[in-house]
Design a protein around this motif. Structure first.
Motif, PDB file in Angstrom:
ATOM      1  N   VAL A  14      35.883  26.055  34.348  1.00  0.00           N
ATOM      2  CA  VAL A  14      36.075  25.713  35.247  1.00  0.00           C
ATOM      3  C   VAL A  14      36.739  27.250  35.504  1.00  0.00           C
ATOM      4  N   ALA A  15      37.020  27.821  36.530  1.00  0.00           N
ATOM      5  CA  ALA A  15      37.327  29.173  36.993  1.00  0.00           C
ATOM      6  C   ALA A  15      38.869  28.819  37.317  1.00  0.00           C
ATOM      7  N   VAL A  16      38.872  29.613  36.783  1.00  0.00           N
ATOM      8  CA  VAL A  16      41.119  29.654  37.129  1.00  0.00           C
ATOM      9  C   VAL A  16      41.354  31.466  37.394  1.00  0.00           C
ATOM     10  N   THR A  17      41.995  31.522  38.111  1.00  0.00           N
ATOM     11  CA  THR A  17      42.624  32.077  38.711  1.00  0.00           C
ATOM     12  C   THR A  17      44.085  32.270  39.544  1.00  0.00           C
ATOM     13  N   GLY A  18      45.147  33.161  38.811  1.00  0.00           N
ATOM     14  CA  GLY A  18      46.482  33.305  39.541  1.00  0.00           C
ATOM     15  C   GLY A  18      47.526  32.762  38.973  1.00  0.00           C
ATOM     16  N   ALA A  39      40.906  28.004  43.503  1.00  0.00           N
ATOM     17  CA  ALA A  39      41.714  29.211  42.946  1.00  0.00           C
ATOM     18  C   ALA A  39      42.853  29.168  44.077  1.00  0.00           C
ATOM     19  N   VAL A  40      43.586  30.203  43.062  1.00  0.00           N
ATOM     20  CA  VAL A  40      44.569  30.015  44.360  1.00  0.00           C
ATOM     21  C   VAL A  40      45.424  31.877  44.203  1.00  0.00           C
ATOM     22  N   THR A  41      45.714  32.061  45.130  1.00  0.00           N
ATOM     23  CA  THR A  41      45.572  34.250  45.272  1.00  0.00           C
ATOM     24  C   THR A  41      46.778  34.655  44.038  1.00  0.00           C
ATOM     25  N   PRO A  42      46.366  35.554  42.964  1.00  0.00           N
ATOM     26  CA  PRO A  42      47.434  35.570  42.163  1.00  0.00           C
ATOM     27  C   PRO A  42      48.415  37.090  42.705  1.00  0.00           C
ATOM     28  N   ALA A  43      49.864  36.759  42.167  1.00  0.00           N
ATOM     29  CA  ALA A  43      50.831  38.020  43.086  1.00  0.00           C
ATOM     30  C   ALA A  43      50.461  39.048  42.898  1.00  0.00           C
ATOM     31  N   ALA A  44      50.766  39.760  43.333  1.00  0.00           N
ATOM     32  CA  ALA A  44      50.461  41.377  43.211  1.00  0.00           C
ATOM     33  C   ALA A  44      51.448  42.323  43.391  1.00  0.00           C
ATOM     34  N   THR A  45      52.525  41.680  42.722  1.00  0.00           N
ATOM     35  CA  THR A  45      53.136  42.480  42.529  1.00  0.00           C
ATOM     36  C   THR A  45      54.445  41.915  40.900  1.00  0.00           C
ATOM     37  N   THR A  46      55.525  42.240  40.577  1.00  0.00           N
ATOM     38  CA  THR A  46      55.916  41.002  39.439  1.00  0.00           C
ATOM     39  C   THR A  46      57.453  40.656  40.230  1.00  0.00           C
ATOM     40  N   VAL A 100      52.567  38.398  36.221  1.00  0.00           N
ATOM     41  CA  VAL A 100      51.930  39.160  37.581  1.00  0.00           C
ATOM     42  C   VAL A 100      51.106  38.408  37.908  1.00  0.00           C
ATOM     43  N   ALA A 101      50.623  37.740  36.647  1.00  0.00           N
ATOM     44  CA  ALA A 101      49.395  36.117  37.267  1.00  0.00           C
ATOM     45  C   ALA A 101      50.249  34.930  35.847  1.00  0.00           C
ATOM     46  N   SER A 102      49.398  33.910  36.352  1.00  0.00           N
ATOM     47  CA  SER A 102      49.591  32.426  35.577  1.00  0.00           C
ATOM     48  C   SER A 102      48.679  31.997  35.430  1.00  0.00           C
ATOM     49  N   ALA A 103      48.362  31.026  34.764  1.00  0.00           N
ATOM     50  CA  ALA A 103      47.899  29.717  34.548  1.00  0.00           C
ATOM     51  C   ALA A 103      47.823  28.977  33.695  1.00  0.00           C
TER      52      ALA A 103
END
Length: 242
Positions: A14-18, A39-46, A100-103
């Motif tokens: 299963v693909a997981v991003t973001g 999929a969820v768009t990942p954060a681009a900043t802290t 920055v990113a979490s899944a």
């Protein structure tokens, strides 16, 4: 256990991003919804608004997670962060600053070689977070300090004792957290026994993973199985981050 360790290294399907949130623990009911691949768009900043450091991963790919072997897996799907990480006394394992990113993924699993139709053995949540700069190390320091003061907490049914120990050799830093409570039957009556479920927290550079092996109908963790989950989770993250 060696045969199981080989089987557990199968590639995640299963693909997981973001990004997802973190918070208190929870147990899905039997017959939960089927796996999703959104999929969820990942954060681009802290969280402070600064650009992530070059070493901070901006997405969490499927290859970063390990998959249960087919003969153990009953259900596998993307999980909400609020269900994947236990709250404990006061959010000691909450993400904190610099993410920055979490899944997270959830696997309902059965024991190896369990007869068909058996009740699942447990539910494993794996959370992976990527931090900017020294955020991952800061999270571990905060978690250690918080857990040192968190010796027990109260649920709706029980007082849960918390036993925290350092875990060496599996990652740059590691902790095991055992949650021990009186055993109850399904209606909620004490049986005289003890139920113990294990949480493992690991840091690999700027990446933290939390393995939360929680109950399925009052089940306890099997320490040998959790050891395999830790080995395979470490191998998958090292393979992803190098």
């Amino acid at each position: 256990m060696k045969k199981l360790a080989v089987a557990l290294s199968a590639t995640a399907a299963v693909a997981v991003t973001g990004c997802s949130s973190t918070g208190s623990g929870g147990t899905p009911a039997a017959g939960a919804p089927a796996a999703t691949t959104s999929a969820v768009t990942p954060a681009a900043t802290t969280s402070a608004g600064s650009p992530p450091s070059p070493s901070a991963a901006r997405t969490i790919p499927a290859s970063a997670f390990f998959a249960m072997p087919a003969d153990m897996r009953r259900e596998r799907r993307k999980a909400e962060g609020s269900a994947a990480v236990p709250k404990l006394c006061g959010g000691e394992l909450a993400a904190g600053k610099g993410v920055v990113a979490s899944a997270a993924m959830m696997s309902i699993y059965q024991s190896p070689d369990a007869p068909e139709g058996s009740v699942p053995h447990g539910i494993l949540y794996q959370t992976i977070r990527s931090y900017d700069g020294a955020g991952a190390a800061a999270f571990m320091d905060r978690a250690r300090d918080g857990l040192a003061d968190c010796t027990s907490y109260r649920t709706a049914e029980n007082t849960v004792r918390v036993r925290t120990k350092p875990l060496s050799g599996a990652a740059d830093e590691g902790l095991t957290v055992d949650l021990v409570q009186p055993q109850l039957d399904l209606p909620g009556e004490p049986t005289g026994g003890t139920q113990t479920n294990r949480v493992v927290v690991l840091r690999f550079g700027s990446v933290v993973t939390i393995l939360n092996d929680t109950e399925y109908e009052r089940s306890s963790s099997d320490p040998e199985l959790v050891d395999v989950f830790v080995e395979e989770a470490a191998e998958a993250i090292r393979g992803w981050r190098g």
